[in-house]
Design an enzyme around this catalytic site. Structure first.
Site, PDB file in Angstrom:
ATOM      1  N   SER A   1       0.806  -1.222   0.000  1.00  0.00           N
ATOM      2  CA  SER A   1       0.000   0.000   0.000  1.00  0.00           C
ATOM      3  C   SER A   1       0.836   1.267   0.000  1.00  0.00           C
ATOM      4  CB  SER A   1      -0.946   0.004   1.206  1.00  0.00           C
ATOM      5  OG  SER A   1      -0.231  -0.159   2.416  1.00  0.00           O
TER       6      SER A   1
ATOM      7  N   HIS B   1      -0.159   6.512   6.121  1.00  0.00           N
ATOM      8  CA  HIS B   1       0.330   6.314   4.759  1.00  0.00           C
ATOM      9  C   HIS B   1       0.712   7.647   4.135  1.00  0.00           C
ATOM     10  CE1 HIS B   1      -1.299   2.269   5.053  1.00  0.00           C
ATOM     11  NE2 HIS B   1      -0.755   1.983   3.878  1.00  0.00           N
TER      12      HIS B   1
END
Length: 300
Positions: A53, A278
């Site tokens: 990811s 992230h």
């Protein structure tokens, strides 16, 4: 973020763990061949991007593969837009481990299937989910309430008398090595870049509870664990005729604890379109620049 009740913190920690470690699935997207750009780098060889990811860019507009949480503004897409490869194939997928190099992840085929003898450039960013990014964050957020000024997460991971996270990094090393040997076997002429992970927490070891809900003493431990992971990736890359791309250094001081205007990694409550813990679009662009700088320096 004001101090919250414990159930709310646990719910968000569980959601974050699902984003980091869960199997988000679906098919790969392959961009059509791009015309060579006059001047500059000129046409580059076929480019394939493999990864988890941190490569795919969950939550960053525009999402072009909902199952794999893949963005068309992730770092491989930015690199491809700059380099104009003959073909560009991005098979990165949220939740991927080294095992997903050989096995399908829902509709996403085995990532190594994107490679062949004509592939000239491969970027690989993998290993975080093998070490257990999601469960680590969930565990440390849950334990923080026991001792906000101490290091309950570090104590838990060292309770056996050995550092379980250090061992997890050590056990991941041969898995990454096997991936790189498989990449070389399938794309024998490719330039292979192993992309490290960006700075998630302050490099000085300071904390920012409750923005990042870890106990104060656990911030340096988790920072050092990520650095250990990146050192391992550098060593394994060198042992397998691949090049390492440092993304930690270029993103330091832009971690989850920084103000929204300065951070390139989003915290548990993102202010920019991105998944918790992230990179946002600026973080992906910074990783792309690190890759491009490595390519411009030539092999070695």
């Amino acid at each position: 973020m004001a101090r919250e009740r414990r159930p709310a913190r646990r719910l968000r920690a569980a959601a974050l763990a699902a984003v980091l470690g869960g199997c988000v699935l679906a098919g790969a997207a392959t961009a059509p061949p791009a015309a060579a750009r006059p001047g500059g780098h000129g046409p580059a060889a076929a480019y394939a991007a493999l990864g988890d990811s941190y490569t795919s860019g969950p939550g960053i507009p525009a999402q072009v593969d909902a199952g794999c949480a893949r963005s068309n503004h992730n770092y491989p897409s930015v690199v491809a837009a700059e380099r104009h490869p003959r073909t560009f194939t991005d098979v990165s997928c949220g939740g991927a481990t080294t095992a997903e190099m050989w096995r399908a992840q829902g509709g996403n085929p085995p990532q190594l299937d994107a490679l062949d003898r004509h592939t000239g450039l491969v970027t690989v960013q993998i290993g975080g989910n093998d070490v257990g990014f999601g469960p680590i964050i969930e565990t440390c957020a849950r334990l923080a309430a026991q001792d906000l000024a101490g290091n309950p997460c570090e104590r838990a991971y060292r309770a056996s008398g050995r550092d379980e996270l250090a061992l997890a990094v050590l056990r991941t090393a041969p898995k990454v090595g096997r991936v790189l040997r498989a990449v070389r076997a399938r794309a024998p002429h490719a330039r292979v870049l192993v992309v490290g992970y960006p700075a998630l927490l302050p490099d000085d070891g300071s904390g920012c509870f409750p923005q990042v809900p870890f106990a104060r003493g656990d911030f340096p431990y988790l920072r050092d664990t990520e650095k250990r992971l990146n050192r391992m990736l550098r060593l394994v890359a060198g042992a397998n005729r691949a090049e390492f791309v440092d993304t930690y250094g270029p993103t330091a001081r832009h971690d989850m604890c920084q103000a929204p205007a300065d951070r390139w990694i989003e915290p548990l409550r993102p202010a920019a379109p991105a998944a918790p813990a992230h990179p946002n679009a600026r973080g992906e662009a910074a990783m792309a620049r690190a890759v491009l700088d490595r390519l411009e320096r030539g092999r070695g």
